[in-house]
Design a protein around this motif. Structure first.
Motif, PDB file in Angstrom:
ATOM      1  N   GLU A 172       0.834  -1.197   0.000  1.00 14.49           N
ATOM      2  CA  GLU A 172       0.000   0.000   0.000  1.00 14.49           C
ATOM      3  C   GLU A 172       0.878   1.259   0.000  1.00 14.49           C
ATOM      4  O   GLU A 172       0.570   2.244  -0.672  1.00 14.49           O
ATOM      5  CB  GLU A 172      -0.950   0.019   1.205  1.00 14.49           C
ATOM      6  N   LEU A 219       2.090   1.893  -3.489  1.00 12.76           N
ATOM      7  CA  LEU A 219       1.027   2.493  -4.305  1.00 12.76           C
ATOM      8  C   LEU A 219       0.855   3.978  -3.973  1.00 12.76           C
ATOM      9  O   LEU A 219       0.638   4.794  -4.872  1.00 12.76           O
ATOM     10  CB  LEU A 219      -0.289   1.739  -4.122  1.00 12.76           C
ATOM     11  N   ASP A 220       0.973   4.340  -2.703  1.00 12.28           N
ATOM     12  CA  ASP A 220       0.872   5.755  -2.317  1.00 12.28           C
ATOM     13  C   ASP A 220       2.043   6.559  -2.885  1.00 12.28           C
ATOM     14  O   ASP A 220       1.867   7.702  -3.311  1.00 12.28           O
ATOM     15  CB  ASP A 220       0.815   5.900  -0.794  1.00 12.28           C
ATOM     16  N   ILE A 276       3.726   5.786  -5.663  1.00 13.79           N
ATOM     17  CA  ILE A 276       3.459   5.869  -7.109  1.00 13.79           C
ATOM     18  C   ILE A 276       2.443   6.974  -7.387  1.00 13.79           C
ATOM     19  O   ILE A 276       2.624   7.782  -8.309  1.00 13.79           O
ATOM     20  CB  ILE A 276       2.972   4.509  -7.664  1.00 13.79           C
ATOM     21  N   GLU A 277       1.394   7.035  -6.588  1.00  7.79           N
ATOM     22  CA  GLU A 277       0.365   8.068  -6.773  1.00  7.79           C
ATOM     23  C   GLU A 277       0.964   9.468  -6.621  1.00  7.79           C
ATOM     24  O   GLU A 277       0.666  10.363  -7.402  1.00  7.79           O
ATOM     25  CB  GLU A 277      -0.775   7.861  -5.763  1.00  7.79           C
ATOM     26  N   LYS A 336       2.870  10.332  -9.691  1.00  8.39           N
ATOM     27  CA  LYS A 336       1.964  10.682 -10.786  1.00  8.39           C
ATOM     28  C   LYS A 336       1.478  12.116 -10.640  1.00  8.39           C
ATOM     29  O   LYS A 336       1.433  12.868 -11.619  1.00  8.39           O
ATOM     30  CB  LYS A 336       0.760   9.735 -10.814  1.00  8.39           C
ATOM     31  N   MET A 387       7.234   2.621 -13.471  1.00  5.44           N
ATOM     32  CA  MET A 387       6.319   2.667 -12.327  1.00  5.44           C
ATOM     33  C   MET A 387       4.969   2.040 -12.653  1.00  5.44           C
ATOM     34  O   MET A 387       4.343   1.437 -11.779  1.00  5.44           O
ATOM     35  CB  MET A 387       6.165   4.108 -11.837  1.00  5.44           C
ATOM     36  N   ASP A 388       4.507   2.155 -13.903  1.00  5.67           N
ATOM     37  CA  ASP A 388       3.241   1.531 -14.283  1.00  5.67           C
ATOM     38  C   ASP A 388       3.327   0.017 -14.162  1.00  5.67           C
ATOM     39  O   ASP A 388       2.394  -0.637 -13.682  1.00  5.67           O
ATOM     40  CB  ASP A 388       2.850   1.920 -15.715  1.00  5.67           C
ATOM     41  N   GLU A 447       3.175  -0.867 -10.518  1.00  6.02           N
ATOM     42  CA  GLU A 447       1.816  -0.692 -10.009  1.00  6.02           C
ATOM     43  C   GLU A 447       0.914  -1.848 -10.442  1.00  6.02           C
ATOM     44  O   GLU A 447       0.161  -2.405  -9.632  1.00  6.02           O
ATOM     45  CB  GLU A 447       1.232   0.635 -10.488  1.00  6.02           C
ATOM     46  N   ARG A 464      -0.922  -4.432  -7.846  1.00  5.78           N
ATOM     47  CA  ARG A 464      -2.385  -4.573  -7.815  1.00  5.78           C
ATOM     48  C   ARG A 464      -2.801  -6.028  -8.066  1.00  5.78           C
ATOM     49  O   ARG A 464      -3.771  -6.502  -7.473  1.00  5.78           O
ATOM     50  CB  ARG A 464      -3.028  -3.607  -8.812  1.00  5.78           C
TER      51      ARG A 464
END
Length: 152
Positions: free
Chosen positions: A115, A118-119, A121-122, A125, A139-140, A143, A147
């Motif tokens: 998690e 993911l934070d 990566i966000e 972005k 990074m995609d 991610e 997921r």
């Protein structure tokens, strides 16, 4: 208690922003390893608290925790790409949580390693930046793979 929860949440958001800007996290390290603690919120199936490895967004915050059982530790910088690809993925495999920006009372946000990635990566972005990864195409790719793991 709600105030404490809000403070910890805000400190976690600040942690994500700062490490995304500097691309560095800090751990406390001595000759035996890194500073660890135990969760106040999560426990293993046997009832024992989940282990946490603690990380900070800057050396000064890390230094503020050098006392008591951590009195012989020193802040140690870790590049963010290494933290994401080696530390977080390894901690997830080991069932260990990430402690972020703990204070001198060892009070801070306890994050699930995937998690947290993911934070991060966000945040990248939002800022339009990209993190150079060695084990993933980009990074995609990271991610998507995280997921998929979380959906299983």
């Amino acid at each position: 208690m709600l105030q404490d929860h809000i403070t910890v949440q805000n400190r976690y958001k600040d942690f994500i922003k700062k490490i995304s800007e500097t691309e560095t996290v800090y751990a406390l390290k001595d000759d035996k390893g890194y500073a660890t603690s135990y969760s106040n919120e999560s426990e293993y199936e046997d009832g024992e608290p989940v282990q946490i490895i603690c990380f900070w967004s800057d050396a000064a915050r890390a230094k503020s925790c050098i006392e008591n059982e951590w009195n012989r530790y020193e802040p140690s910088p870790i590049p963010l790409n290494e933290f994401v690809e080696n530390w977080c993925l390894g901690m997830n495999s080991d069932g260990v949580l990430v402690g972020t920006d703990f204070d001198s009372n060892l009070f801070g946000y306890e994050a699930e390693p995937l998690e947290l990635i993911l934070d991060i990566i966000e945040e990248f972005k939002i800022s339009g930046k990209s993190l150079n990864l060695r084990k993933f195409e980009n990074m995609d790719d990271l991610e998507i793979q995280i997921r998929e793991v979380l959906e299983d």
